[in-house]
Design a protein around this motif. Structure first.
Motif, PDB file in Angstrom:
ATOM      1  N   ALA A  11       0.687  -1.228  -0.087  1.00  0.00           N
ATOM      2  CA  ALA A  11       0.025  -0.279   0.053  1.00  0.00           C
ATOM      3  C   ALA A  11       0.903   1.347   0.009  1.00  0.00           C
ATOM      4  CB  ALA A  11      -0.897   0.143   1.310  1.00  0.00           C
ATOM      5  N   GLU A  12       1.949   1.214   0.780  1.00  0.00           N
ATOM      6  CA  GLU A  12       2.747   2.432   0.760  1.00  0.00           C
ATOM      7  C   GLU A  12       3.618   2.686  -0.663  1.00  0.00           C
ATOM      8  OE1 GLU A  12       5.504   1.652   4.314  1.00  0.00           O
ATOM      9  OE2 GLU A  12       4.481   3.047   5.377  1.00  0.00           O
ATOM     10  N   GLN A  13       3.883   1.567  -1.016  1.00  0.00           N
ATOM     11  CA  GLN A  13       4.523   1.608  -2.497  1.00  0.00           C
ATOM     12  C   GLN A  13       3.486   2.102  -3.686  1.00  0.00           C
ATOM     13  OE1 GLN A  13       5.593  -2.575  -2.832  1.00  0.00           O
ATOM     14  NE2 GLN A  13       7.679  -2.127  -2.314  1.00  0.00           N
ATOM     15  N   ALA A  14       2.487   1.869  -3.543  1.00  0.00           N
ATOM     16  CA  ALA A  14       1.557   2.135  -4.437  1.00  0.00           C
ATOM     17  C   ALA A  14       1.061   3.548  -4.256  1.00  0.00           C
ATOM     18  CB  ALA A  14       0.163   1.341  -4.441  1.00  0.00           C
ATOM     19  N   ILE A  18       1.675   6.883  -6.843  1.00  0.00           N
ATOM     20  CA  ILE A  18       0.587   7.670  -7.288  1.00  0.00           C
ATOM     21  C   ILE A  18       1.122   8.984  -7.090  1.00  0.00           C
ATOM     22  CG2 ILE A  18      -1.701   8.345  -6.881  1.00  0.00           C
ATOM     23  CD1 ILE A  18      -2.329   5.325  -6.376  1.00  0.00           C
ATOM     24  N   LYS A  19       1.408   9.344  -5.686  1.00  0.00           N
ATOM     25  CA  LYS A  19       1.797  10.753  -5.293  1.00  0.00           C
ATOM     26  C   LYS A  19       3.148  11.276  -6.110  1.00  0.00           C
ATOM     27  CE  LYS A  19       1.931  12.949  -0.893  1.00  0.00           C
ATOM     28  NZ  LYS A  19       2.132  12.920   0.432  1.00  0.00           N
ATOM     29  N   MET A  31       5.669  17.272  -3.872  1.00  0.00           N
ATOM     30  CA  MET A  31       4.741  16.119  -4.006  1.00  0.00           C
ATOM     31  C   MET A  31       5.620  15.359  -4.641  1.00  0.00           C
ATOM     32  SD  MET A  31       1.182  15.495  -5.827  1.00  0.00           S
ATOM     33  CE  MET A  31       0.219  16.493  -4.702  1.00  0.00           C
ATOM     34  N   THR A  32       6.278  15.137  -5.764  1.00  0.00           N
ATOM     35  CA  THR A  32       7.207  14.215  -6.326  1.00  0.00           C
ATOM     36  C   THR A  32       8.293  13.773  -5.465  1.00  0.00           C
ATOM     37  OG1 THR A  32       6.935  15.298  -8.546  1.00  0.00           O
ATOM     38  CG2 THR A  32       8.851  13.862  -8.163  1.00  0.00           C
ATOM     39  N   VAL A  33       8.768  14.426  -4.611  1.00  0.00           N
ATOM     40  CA  VAL A  33       9.679  14.071  -3.503  1.00  0.00           C
ATOM     41  C   VAL A  33       9.087  13.171  -2.657  1.00  0.00           C
ATOM     42  CG1 VAL A  33      11.330  14.765  -1.973  1.00  0.00           C
ATOM     43  CG2 VAL A  33      11.499  15.858  -4.048  1.00  0.00           C
ATOM     44  N   GLU A  34       8.035  13.666  -1.865  1.00  0.00           N
ATOM     45  CA  GLU A  34       7.158  12.820  -1.010  1.00  0.00           C
ATOM     46  C   GLU A  34       6.801  11.402  -1.560  1.00  0.00           C
ATOM     47  OE1 GLU A  34       4.013  15.463   0.110  1.00  0.00           O
ATOM     48  OE2 GLU A  34       5.426  16.885   1.186  1.00  0.00           O
ATOM     49  N   GLY A  35       6.393  11.578  -2.471  1.00  0.00           N
ATOM     50  CA  GLY A  35       5.789  10.110  -3.223  1.00  0.00           C
ATOM     51  C   GLY A  35       7.113   9.289  -3.329  1.00  0.00           C
ATOM     52  N   ARG A  36       8.151   9.700  -3.710  1.00  0.00           N
ATOM     53  CA  ARG A  36       9.570   9.025  -3.715  1.00  0.00           C
ATOM     54  C   ARG A  36       9.909   8.386  -2.252  1.00  0.00           C
ATOM     55  NH1 ARG A  36      13.083  12.887  -7.631  1.00  0.00           N
ATOM     56  NH2 ARG A  36      12.130  12.316  -9.488  1.00  0.00           N
ATOM     57  N   ALA A  37       9.587   9.179  -1.519  1.00  0.00           N
ATOM     58  CA  ALA A  37      10.090   8.759   0.064  1.00  0.00           C
ATOM     59  C   ALA A  37       9.171   7.802   0.397  1.00  0.00           C
ATOM     60  CB  ALA A  37      10.070  10.208   0.799  1.00  0.00           C
ATOM     61  N   GLU A  38       7.727   8.119   0.279  1.00  0.00           N
ATOM     62  CA  GLU A  38       6.561   6.907   0.684  1.00  0.00           C
ATOM     63  C   GLU A  38       7.027   5.828  -0.134  1.00  0.00           C
ATOM     64  OE1 GLU A  38       2.854   7.879   0.816  1.00  0.00           O
ATOM     65  OE2 GLU A  38       3.198   9.856   1.350  1.00  0.00           O
ATOM     66  N   LYS A  39       7.441   5.723  -1.426  1.00  0.00           N
ATOM     67  CA  LYS A  39       7.553   4.369  -2.119  1.00  0.00           C
ATOM     68  C   LYS A  39       8.930   3.944  -1.612  1.00  0.00           C
ATOM     69  CE  LYS A  39       8.066   2.801  -7.116  1.00  0.00           C
ATOM     70  NZ  LYS A  39       9.522   2.135  -6.795  1.00  0.00           N
ATOM     71  N   ALA A  40       9.780   4.538  -1.314  1.00  0.00           N
ATOM     72  CA  ALA A  40      11.237   3.944  -0.702  1.00  0.00           C
ATOM     73  C   ALA A  40      11.062   3.406   0.740  1.00  0.00           C
ATOM     74  CB  ALA A  40      12.267   5.130  -0.574  1.00  0.00           C
ATOM     75  N   LYS A  41       9.928   3.950   1.435  1.00  0.00           N
ATOM     76  CA  LYS A  41       9.709   3.484   2.712  1.00  0.00           C
ATOM     77  C   LYS A  41       9.078   2.088   2.727  1.00  0.00           C
ATOM     78  CE  LYS A  41       7.141   4.893   6.981  1.00  0.00           C
ATOM     79  NZ  LYS A  41       6.359   5.964   7.596  1.00  0.00           N
ATOM     80  N   GLY A  42       7.984   2.000   1.616  1.00  0.00           N
ATOM     81  CA  GLY A  42       7.482   0.685   1.116  1.00  0.00           C
ATOM     82  C   GLY A  42       8.342  -0.202   0.866  1.00  0.00           C
ATOM     83  N   ASP A  43       9.328   0.088   0.055  1.00  0.00           N
ATOM     84  CA  ASP A  43      10.369  -0.788  -0.443  1.00  0.00           C
ATOM     85  C   ASP A  43      11.025  -1.348   0.674  1.00  0.00           C
ATOM     86  OD1 ASP A  43       9.660  -0.153  -2.925  1.00  0.00           O
ATOM     87  OD2 ASP A  43      11.252   0.984  -3.471  1.00  0.00           O
ATOM     88  N   ALA A  44      11.551  -0.553   1.776  1.00  0.00           N
ATOM     89  CA  ALA A  44      12.265  -1.003   2.939  1.00  0.00           C
ATOM     90  C   ALA A  44      11.431  -2.092   3.977  1.00  0.00           C
ATOM     91  CB  ALA A  44      12.699   0.158   3.603  1.00  0.00           C
TER      92      ALA A  44
END
Length: 57
Positions: A11-14, A18-19, A31-44
């Protein structure tokens, strides 16, 4: 519990993807940077769960 964490990671990755995509589309770098950070958190989180699965047995 592990299934719940894996779902949370997906869910975090998705959400991050999207963000990030939305931020790029509208030209919002924040927003792009925040999206990358959330995706990285999900990947971790997903990587952590995979490691736990390896050492589970």
């Amino acid at each position: 519990m592990a299934h719940s964490e894996k779902s949370r990671a997906k869910a975090e990755q998705a959400k991050g993807k999207i963000k990030e995509t939305t931020g790029r589309a509208v030209g919002n770098e924040q927003m792009t940077v925040e999206g990358r950070a959330e995706k990285a958190k999900g990947d971790a989180r997903q990587a952590k769960e995979k490691v736990k699965d390896v050492f589970k047995d």
